[in-house]
Write a protein that holds these residues in place. Sequence first.
Motif, PDB file in Angstrom:
ATOM      1  N   MET A   1      79.593  62.761  15.808  1.00  0.00           N
ATOM      2  CA  MET A   1      80.074  61.325  15.774  1.00  0.00           C
ATOM      3  C   MET A   1      79.317  59.931  16.708  1.00  0.00           C
ATOM      4  O   MET A   1      79.153  61.100  17.989  1.00  0.00           O
ATOM      5  CB  MET A   1      81.258  61.232  16.506  1.00  0.00           C
ATOM      6  CG  MET A   1      81.762  59.600  16.377  1.00  0.00           C
ATOM      7  SD  MET A   1      83.756  59.700  17.418  1.00  0.00           S
ATOM      8  CE  MET A   1      84.824  59.084  16.017  1.00  0.00           C
ATOM      9  N   ARG A   2      78.343  59.178  16.142  1.00  0.00           N
ATOM     10  CA  ARG A   2      78.325  58.233  16.856  1.00  0.00           C
ATOM     11  C   ARG A   2      78.775  57.887  17.743  1.00  0.00           C
ATOM     12  O   ARG A   2      79.761  56.844  16.411  1.00  0.00           O
ATOM     13  CB  ARG A   2      76.247  57.779  15.891  1.00  0.00           C
ATOM     14  CG  ARG A   2      75.786  58.242  15.195  1.00  0.00           C
ATOM     15  CD  ARG A   2      74.553  57.855  14.188  1.00  0.00           C
ATOM     16  NE  ARG A   2      76.102  57.254  13.421  1.00  0.00           N
ATOM     17  CZ  ARG A   2      76.047  56.794  11.969  1.00  0.00           C
ATOM     18  NH1 ARG A   2      74.836  56.861  11.371  1.00  0.00           N
ATOM     19  NH2 ARG A   2      76.805  56.526  11.392  1.00  0.00           N
ATOM     20  N   GLN A  34      86.310  68.966   9.647  1.00  0.00           N
ATOM     21  CA  GLN A  34      85.178  68.761  10.531  1.00  0.00           C
ATOM     22  C   GLN A  34      83.923  67.464  10.062  1.00  0.00           C
ATOM     23  O   GLN A  34      83.297  67.702  10.570  1.00  0.00           O
ATOM     24  CB  GLN A  34      83.978  70.274   9.713  1.00  0.00           C
ATOM     25  CG  GLN A  34      84.384  70.342   8.766  1.00  0.00           C
ATOM     26  CD  GLN A  34      83.560  71.218   7.798  1.00  0.00           C
ATOM     27  OE1 GLN A  34      83.467  72.054   8.384  1.00  0.00           O
ATOM     28  NE2 GLN A  34      83.080  70.751   6.180  1.00  0.00           N
ATOM     29  N   PHE A  35      84.507  66.945   9.711  1.00  0.00           N
ATOM     30  CA  PHE A  35      84.057  65.365   8.802  1.00  0.00           C
ATOM     31  C   PHE A  35      83.819  64.529  10.390  1.00  0.00           C
ATOM     32  O   PHE A  35      85.181  64.161   9.912  1.00  0.00           O
ATOM     33  CB  PHE A  35      84.564  65.353   7.286  1.00  0.00           C
ATOM     34  CG  PHE A  35      83.765  66.441   6.502  1.00  0.00           C
ATOM     35  CD1 PHE A  35      82.693  66.743   6.394  1.00  0.00           C
ATOM     36  CD2 PHE A  35      84.906  66.864   6.127  1.00  0.00           C
ATOM     37  CE1 PHE A  35      82.644  67.650   5.584  1.00  0.00           C
ATOM     38  CE2 PHE A  35      84.791  68.082   5.589  1.00  0.00           C
ATOM     39  CZ  PHE A  35      83.231  68.517   4.769  1.00  0.00           C
ATOM     40  N   VAL A  36      82.886  63.188   9.996  1.00  0.00           N
ATOM     41  CA  VAL A  36      83.324  61.989   9.954  1.00  0.00           C
ATOM     42  C   VAL A  36      82.726  61.013   9.799  1.00  0.00           C
ATOM     43  O   VAL A  36      81.739  61.100   9.072  1.00  0.00           O
ATOM     44  CB  VAL A  36      82.569  62.018  11.313  1.00  0.00           C
ATOM     45  CG1 VAL A  36      82.657  60.138  12.123  1.00  0.00           C
ATOM     46  CG2 VAL A  36      83.118  62.961  12.937  1.00  0.00           C
ATOM     47  N   PHE A  37      83.459  60.503   9.160  1.00  0.00           N
ATOM     48  CA  PHE A  37      83.536  59.814   7.271  1.00  0.00           C
ATOM     49  C   PHE A  37      82.747  58.192   8.867  1.00  0.00           C
ATOM     50  O   PHE A  37      83.497  58.120   9.361  1.00  0.00           O
ATOM     51  CB  PHE A  37      84.774  58.746   7.342  1.00  0.00           C
ATOM     52  CG  PHE A  37      85.578  59.944   5.802  1.00  0.00           C
ATOM     53  CD1 PHE A  37      84.405  61.665   6.109  1.00  0.00           C
ATOM     54  CD2 PHE A  37      86.577  60.401   5.996  1.00  0.00           C
ATOM     55  CE1 PHE A  37      85.344  62.374   5.809  1.00  0.00           C
ATOM     56  CE2 PHE A  37      87.810  60.995   5.405  1.00  0.00           C
ATOM     57  CZ  PHE A  37      86.594  62.773   5.403  1.00  0.00           C
ATOM     58  N   ASP A  38      81.948  57.755   7.714  1.00  0.00           N
ATOM     59  CA  ASP A  38      80.857  56.680   8.211  1.00  0.00           C
ATOM     60  C   ASP A  38      82.475  55.349   8.491  1.00  0.00           C
ATOM     61  O   ASP A  38      82.812  54.425   9.295  1.00  0.00           O
ATOM     62  CB  ASP A  38      79.728  56.024   7.628  1.00  0.00           C
ATOM     63  CG  ASP A  38      78.438  56.642   7.329  1.00  0.00           C
ATOM     64  OD1 ASP A  38      79.176  57.280   8.852  1.00  0.00           O
ATOM     65  OD2 ASP A  38      78.158  56.311   7.240  1.00  0.00           O
ATOM     66  N   LEU A  46      89.706  56.671   0.238  1.00  0.00           N
ATOM     67  CA  LEU A  46      88.375  56.879   0.305  1.00  0.00           C
ATOM     68  C   LEU A  46      87.316  56.882   1.324  1.00  0.00           C
ATOM     69  O   LEU A  46      87.424  56.221   2.587  1.00  0.00           O
ATOM     70  CB  LEU A  46      88.147  55.228  -0.484  1.00  0.00           C
ATOM     71  CG  LEU A  46      87.000  54.276  -0.961  1.00  0.00           C
ATOM     72  CD1 LEU A  46      86.035  55.663  -1.674  1.00  0.00           C
ATOM     73  CD2 LEU A  46      87.142  53.219  -1.257  1.00  0.00           C
ATOM     74  N   VAL A  47      86.310  57.091   1.154  1.00  0.00           N
ATOM     75  CA  VAL A  47      84.973  57.122   1.973  1.00  0.00           C
ATOM     76  C   VAL A  47      84.301  56.845   1.363  1.00  0.00           C
ATOM     77  O   VAL A  47      83.211  56.623   0.445  1.00  0.00           O
ATOM     78  CB  VAL A  47      84.858  59.009   2.311  1.00  0.00           C
ATOM     79  CG1 VAL A  47      84.130  59.489   3.122  1.00  0.00           C
ATOM     80  CG2 VAL A  47      86.182  59.872   2.698  1.00  0.00           C
ATOM     81  N   VAL A  48      83.349  55.849   2.253  1.00  0.00           N
ATOM     82  CA  VAL A  48      82.109  54.929   2.237  1.00  0.00           C
ATOM     83  C   VAL A  48      81.099  56.076   3.364  1.00  0.00           C
ATOM     84  O   VAL A  48      81.879  55.834   4.545  1.00  0.00           O
ATOM     85  CB  VAL A  48      82.444  53.913   2.452  1.00  0.00           C
ATOM     86  CG1 VAL A  48      81.791  53.064   2.048  1.00  0.00           C
ATOM     87  CG2 VAL A  48      83.715  53.107   1.053  1.00  0.00           C
ATOM     88  N   GLN A  68      82.539  68.869  -1.850  1.00  0.00           N
ATOM     89  CA  GLN A  68      84.249  69.454  -0.581  1.00  0.00           C
ATOM     90  C   GLN A  68      85.011  68.652  -0.625  1.00  0.00           C
ATOM     91  O   GLN A  68      85.807  68.520  -0.837  1.00  0.00           O
ATOM     92  CB  GLN A  68      82.811  70.306   0.544  1.00  0.00           C
ATOM     93  CG  GLN A  68      84.160  71.090   1.091  1.00  0.00           C
ATOM     94  CD  GLN A  68      83.314  71.327   2.059  1.00  0.00           C
ATOM     95  OE1 GLN A  68      82.777  71.357   2.937  1.00  0.00           O
ATOM     96  NE2 GLN A  68      83.972  72.678   3.444  1.00  0.00           N
ATOM     97  N   LEU A  69      84.112  66.925  -0.389  1.00  0.00           N
ATOM     98  CA  LEU A  69      85.562  66.153  -0.025  1.00  0.00           C
ATOM     99  C   LEU A  69      85.989  65.991  -1.654  1.00  0.00           C
ATOM    100  O   LEU A  69      86.944  65.563  -0.950  1.00  0.00           O
ATOM    101  CB  LEU A  69      84.732  64.967   0.463  1.00  0.00           C
ATOM    102  CG  LEU A  69      84.151  64.782   1.993  1.00  0.00           C
ATOM    103  CD1 LEU A  69      83.779  63.869   2.048  1.00  0.00           C
ATOM    104  CD2 LEU A  69      85.212  65.391   3.014  1.00  0.00           C
ATOM    105  N   ASN A  70      85.100  66.451  -2.685  1.00  0.00           N
ATOM    106  CA  ASN A  70      85.795  65.433  -4.030  1.00  0.00           C
ATOM    107  C   ASN A  70      87.007  66.696  -4.442  1.00  0.00           C
ATOM    108  O   ASN A  70      87.554  66.876  -4.154  1.00  0.00           O
ATOM    109  CB  ASN A  70      85.012  65.563  -4.890  1.00  0.00           C
ATOM    110  CG  ASN A  70      84.237  64.685  -4.997  1.00  0.00           C
ATOM    111  OD1 ASN A  70      82.952  64.007  -5.452  1.00  0.00           O
ATOM    112  ND2 ASN A  70      85.001  63.321  -3.895  1.00  0.00           N
TER     113      ASN A  70
END
Length: 101
Positions: A1-2, A34-38, A46-48, A68-70
């Motif tokens: 994560m930034r 395990q993900f960080v979505f912008d 909805l992930v952008v 994987q997200l789909n």
Amino acid sequence: MRWEMTPAEVTLWQALKARHLGGLRFRAQHPVGQFVFDFYCPAHKLVVEVDGDTHLGREADDVARTAQLNAFGYQVLRFRNEQVLGDLDLVLARILEATIG
């Protein structure tokens, strides 16, 4: 994560935050497993993602992550920094289209 957004992410966030885009609620740097979505719109799953130069050479990883997200039921939109900075209106139109159906 930034902790700091890129200029393209800042530009897009200014257009998405506070329900500026079609009344949609977006979150920035949203962690899910395990993900960080912008950016993430929970109402539409909805992930952008805004991809910069760090993604060059990692296209296969991005394709696998999107697949994987789909599979988890998320819709993923990816834009290059240049798209966001050069044609924000088109990017926002595509995001709105994705929420319609």
